[in-house]
Design a protein around this motif. Structure first.
Motif, PDB file in Angstrom:
ATOM      1  N   ILE A  92       2.353  -5.599  -6.720  1.00  0.00           N
ATOM      2  CA  ILE A  92       1.739  -4.805  -5.642  1.00  0.00           C
ATOM      3  C   ILE A  92       2.769  -3.815  -5.080  1.00  0.00           C
ATOM      4  CG2 ILE A  92       0.746  -4.943  -3.310  1.00  0.00           C
ATOM      5  CD1 ILE A  92      -0.516  -7.608  -4.156  1.00  0.00           C
TER       6      ILE A  92
ATOM      7  N   GLU B 179       5.331  -2.451  -6.490  1.00  0.00           N
ATOM      8  CA  GLU B 179       5.566  -1.342  -7.404  1.00  0.00           C
ATOM      9  C   GLU B 179       4.376  -0.375  -7.417  1.00  0.00           C
ATOM     10  OE1 GLU B 179       8.381  -0.726  -8.756  1.00  0.00           O
ATOM     11  OE2 GLU B 179       7.732   0.975  -9.982  1.00  0.00           O
ATOM     12  N   ALA B 180       3.168  -0.951  -7.463  1.00  0.00           N
ATOM     13  CA  ALA B 180       1.963  -0.114  -7.522  1.00  0.00           C
ATOM     14  C   ALA B 180       1.845   0.763  -6.278  1.00  0.00           C
ATOM     15  CB  ALA B 180       0.728  -1.002  -7.670  1.00  0.00           C
TER      16      ALA B 180
ATOM     17  N   ILE C 124       4.380   3.520  -6.361  1.00  0.00           N
ATOM     18  CA  ILE C 124       3.978   4.613  -7.267  1.00  0.00           C
ATOM     19  C   ILE C 124       2.943   5.515  -6.584  1.00  0.00           C
ATOM     20  CG2 ILE C 124       2.754   5.127  -9.443  1.00  0.00           C
ATOM     21  CD1 ILE C 124       3.994   2.471 -10.543  1.00  0.00           C
ATOM     22  N   ILE C 125       1.970   4.863  -5.982  1.00  0.00           N
ATOM     23  CA  ILE C 125       0.871   5.622  -5.348  1.00  0.00           C
ATOM     24  C   ILE C 125       1.413   6.528  -4.232  1.00  0.00           C
ATOM     25  CG2 ILE C 125      -1.216   5.382  -3.921  1.00  0.00           C
ATOM     26  CD1 ILE C 125      -1.600   2.647  -5.509  1.00  0.00           C
TER      27      ILE C 125
ATOM     28  N   GLU D 140       2.008  10.720  -3.846  1.00  0.00           N
ATOM     29  CA  GLU D 140       1.459  11.571  -2.777  1.00  0.00           C
ATOM     30  C   GLU D 140       2.566  12.337  -2.051  1.00  0.00           C
ATOM     31  OE1 GLU D 140      -1.877  12.003  -2.030  1.00  0.00           O
ATOM     32  OE2 GLU D 140      -2.076  10.889  -3.929  1.00  0.00           O
TER      33      GLU D 140
ATOM     34  N   PHE E  81      -7.341  -3.764  -1.912  1.00  0.00           N
ATOM     35  CA  PHE E  81      -7.800  -2.484  -1.360  1.00  0.00           C
ATOM     36  C   PHE E  81      -7.741  -1.440  -2.459  1.00  0.00           C
ATOM     37  CE2 PHE E  81      -3.413  -3.473  -0.198  1.00  0.00           C
ATOM     38  CZ  PHE E  81      -2.697  -2.498  -0.886  1.00  0.00           C
ATOM     39  N   ASN E  82      -8.395  -0.340  -2.227  1.00  0.00           N
ATOM     40  CA  ASN E  82      -8.289   0.712  -3.238  1.00  0.00           C
ATOM     41  C   ASN E  82      -7.410   1.850  -2.706  1.00  0.00           C
ATOM     42  OD1 ASN E  82      -9.997   2.307  -1.638  1.00  0.00           O
ATOM     43  ND2 ASN E  82     -11.801   1.414  -2.632  1.00  0.00           N
ATOM     44  N   ILE E  83      -7.006   2.700  -3.609  1.00  0.00           N
ATOM     45  CA  ILE E  83      -6.048   3.758  -3.267  1.00  0.00           C
ATOM     46  C   ILE E  83      -6.559   4.636  -2.126  1.00  0.00           C
ATOM     47  CG2 ILE E  83      -4.898   5.847  -4.159  1.00  0.00           C
ATOM     48  CD1 ILE E  83      -4.694   4.405  -6.867  1.00  0.00           C
TER      49      ILE E  83
ATOM     50  N   LEU F  80      -4.556   5.311   1.310  1.00  0.00           N
ATOM     51  CA  LEU F  80      -4.035   6.641   1.656  1.00  0.00           C
ATOM     52  C   LEU F  80      -4.642   7.195   2.938  1.00  0.00           C
ATOM     53  CD1 LEU F  80      -3.774   8.342  -1.856  1.00  0.00           C
ATOM     54  CD2 LEU F  80      -1.932   7.362  -0.475  1.00  0.00           C
TER      55      LEU F  80
END
Lengths: 572, 124
Positions: B17, B19-20, B23-24, B28, B109-111, B115
């Motif tokens: 999580i 790392e993901a 990255i996200i 941005e 959750f989703n991106i 965000l």
């Protein structure tokens, strides 16, 4: 006076005298005769005979043995031949006994015995006497009469050879019942039965009848007593078995009468109470436990005491959990306590496990979901995007399963939390319809809303969870596709959301169980359906928490209609 | 205040999580510090460089994210930093609010959700 020798002038030769003609006057005469003789201080022959006969009849309740003696007595005082016929319990007339006085007459006995069958419908003779209850009296005997009596030439020949001079047949009478008949026959030359003899014979018949009746009654009573004794023994045995069962039962059991007094407590109930039997029996509950009134379990007892309907509940007592069953019993109640602490502990462990497992599952699901989304942003070719979309759908399904399990475990420990806010059902349901519709290409969701302003109070997400569940179920259980109708509206003071499908439907038996935890309709016409069987259970709990209802109407093969009813928000 | 150059700290004991999300957020344009334990948070008060936002997991290995959140919110020098807490337990939303968190994000959750929440808090 020897009545056996007493003859009336002008009566000799009379073939048959109708009893009705003389009975009243002769009975009076007979009684007067006996009475006057007795008053002289001497016992009449008739009295002597009847007293002896009565003593014999009273000497034993085995009337058949007694009858042998009565026949012997009759041969001594009243007849040369004497035969007894008895009516069996089945109603058949049976020849019982024949006796004769003179040894020289023994040769006739076999022929007479061979011809002893009785025709109950005969116009005269034993059958007639038994049928009518009226005596037959033949002071003198002519050949014509013998021919009438005889059943065969041999029989006639025997009767003729016997030189019968007089004959009478009297019924064995007990109240209105005829229990048999006795034939008295005289073969003594010149001896003819008098009317007094007939009355004496009839008297004997009555006494013997009563003796038979008494013996029958005694016999019946003996059988009944034995039956009662056997029944009592069996009852004792079963009572003992019952007590043994209650005593060795792994459940505590006690009963209370309508005055709230303990009437019975088994070993385990006493152990739980920590008291001796004598400290509790016949005492009122609050005398033993002064603070019992007001406890929730006592309220349940009270409920059963008044409603006379059984109640079951679970109760935490001391250090353990008990399943309590209360039943109306006699005019009070009886109560069973079953220790379910182990089961509860197991359930708790299971719920804890589900909670931990589902939490742990969510972490990798989060990772997979995020990485899939990252990859979705990186790839641009159509095929890869399509595959990734499928992946996301599956991840969401997996997430829903895990969420349901987590909800379930929290429901079990009463920790599921609910927010309270005003929710527009129309908006909520519409959003869900829009979200669900693209998930099935075979179905068309028809949305109808008659009351757009419908407002309810509750947790928007949880209410949405119920509608989502109903809608996904409608899709799942109508595999052939087709319309699904979603309606939002009002009914009285309630808001209604209904979801109708035209799929496989639910059997009536299953309809009562579908809201149970882990219950799943096994299969329908070869279809099996995936899932954990917890969606409707969770939905029902959510409905209950919102003081709402979730009801189902369904017909196998026709489809199902689920209606979610919620109280409307009161508007000023 | 421009949000794209903002410094975001993410604390989660799950490397995947961590790392993901890194990255996200980096994708941005955010500057991201990822930490798998609570040590960074514990020493943050003394750290002259304060982040603009903290993403904090509720259950960290051996530590309770809510306690770390409460500690930051009690401290004068750190209380201004917005904190988003996330957990696999949806009901944790209540307890994290008690700890002073500014927002709660339920896992998974989703991106998009992540965000928009990050952006919303950075703009405050």
């Amino acid at each position: 006076m020897n009545l056996l020798k007493k003859k009336k002038k002008g009566k000799k030769g009379e073939a048959k005298k109708s009893r009705s003609k003389f009975i009243k006057s002769k009975t009076q005469k007979y009684r007067a005769q006996r009475s006057s003789l007795s008053s002289n201080g001497k016992e009449s022959h008739a009295d002597f005979f009847l007293r002896k006969a009565t003593n014999l009849l009273l000497s034993s309740l085995d009337y058949k043995t007694t009858f042998t003696k009565v026949v012997d007595l009759s041969l001594e005082y009243l007849a040369d031949w004497c035969a007894v016929y008895l009516v069996s319990p089945e109603g058949n007339v049976e020849f019982y006994k024949i006796g004769y006085k003179k040894t020289g007459q023994a040769k006739f006995a076999p022929t007479l015995e061979r011809h002893n069958a009785i025709d109950i419908n005969a116009k005269s003779g034993v059958g007639h006497v038994i049928r009518t209850g009226k005596s037959e009296y033949y002071p003198s005997i002519k050949d014509e009469l013998l021919k009438k009596i005889a059943r065969s030439k041999e029989h006639f020949k025997t009767l003729k050879q016997m030189r019968i001079t007089s004959r009478m047949i009297v019924p064995l009478r007990a109240q209105s019942k005829i229990l048999g008949a006795i034939i008295f026959v005289s073969t003594t030359p010149g001896k003819h039965y008098s009317e007094s003899d007939l009355l004496m014979a009839e008297d004997l018949g009555k006494r013997a009848g009563i003796a038979i009746d008494n013996a029958h009654l005694y016999h019946d009573a003996q059988i009944k007593i034995r039956e009662l004794e056997v029944a009592e023994e069996k009852l004792k045995e079963s009572s003992q078995k019952l007590v043994n069962m209650l005593e060795t039962n792994s459940e505590a059991f006690f009963s209370i009468d309508k005055e709230w007094r303990y009437t019975y407590l088994n070993h385990l109930a006493l152990k739980y109470a920590g008291k001796a039997r004598e400290e509790m029996i016949s005492k009122k509950m609050w005398e033993v436990f002064p603070h019992v009134v007001g406890y929730s379990f006592f309220n349940k007892y009270q409920e059963v005491m008044t409603s006379r309907k059984s109640v079951e509940f679970e109760e935490k007592m001391h250090d353990g959990w008990f399943e309590v069953r209360v039943y109306p019993y006699e005019d009070g109640i009886c109560v069973y306590y079953r220790d379910i602490s182990d089961r509860k502990q197991l359930e708790q462990r299971k719920d804890e496990f589900i909670s931990i497992a589902s939490h742990e599952l969510k972490t990798p699901v989060t990772s997979i979901k995020l990485y899939t989304e990252i990859v979705q942003k990186l790839v641009h070719d159509e095929k890869s995007s399509e595959y990734l979309k499928h992946m996301m759908t599956q991840i969401d399904k997996l997430n829903k399963l895990v969420s349901d399990l987590l909800d379930l475990s929290r429901m079990q420990i009463g920790k599921l939390e609910f927010r309270k806010e005003k929710v527009s059902l129309e908006r909520l349901v519409k959003e869900i319809v829009v979200m669900i519709e693209p998930t099935s290409k075979k179905h068309r969701i028809v949305y109808e809303c008659k009351d757009p302003g419908v407002l309810v109070a509750g947790d928007r997400d949880r209410l949405g969870q119920v509608v989502t569940n109903l809608l996904t179920n409608a899709i799942k259980y109508s595999p052939q596709g087709g319309d699904i109708i979603v309606r939002v509206g009002k009914r009285d003071t309630n808001a209604i959301v209904s979801v109708q499908d035209f799929g496989v439907g639910i059997e009536e038996l299953d309809q009562k169980k579908i809201f149970n935890r882990f219950y799943q309709v096994a299969s329908y016409q070869g279809h099996t359906f995936p899932g954990l069987g917890i969606g409707l259970y969770i939905s029902k709990v959510i409905a209950d928490v919102h003081k709402g209802e979730l009801i189902v109407k369904s017909k196998p093969g026709k489809g199902s209609l689920f209606t979610f009813i919620l109280p409307l928000v009161k508007t000023k | 205040m421009p949000t794209q150059n903002s410094h975001i700290v993410i604390v989660d004991d799950d490397a995947g999580i961590l790392e993901a999300v890194k990255i996200i957020l980096e994708g941005e344009g955010y500057k991201v510090t990822a930490s798998s334990d609570g040590e960074y948070i514990e020493t943050l008060a003394k750290n002259p460089k304060k982040p603009d936002l903290i993403l904090l997991d509720v259950l960290l290995s051996g530590k309770d994210g809510r306690e770390l959140c409460a500690m930051l919110k009690k401290n004068e020098v750190t209380r201004h930093i917005p904190i988003i807490m996330f957990s696999a337990h949806p009901s944790a939303s209540t307890t994290v609010k008690k700890a002073g968190a500014d927002a709660f994000l339920a896992k998974p959750f989703n991106i998009g959700d992540l965000l928009s929440l990050v952006e919303k808090l950075l703009k405050k």
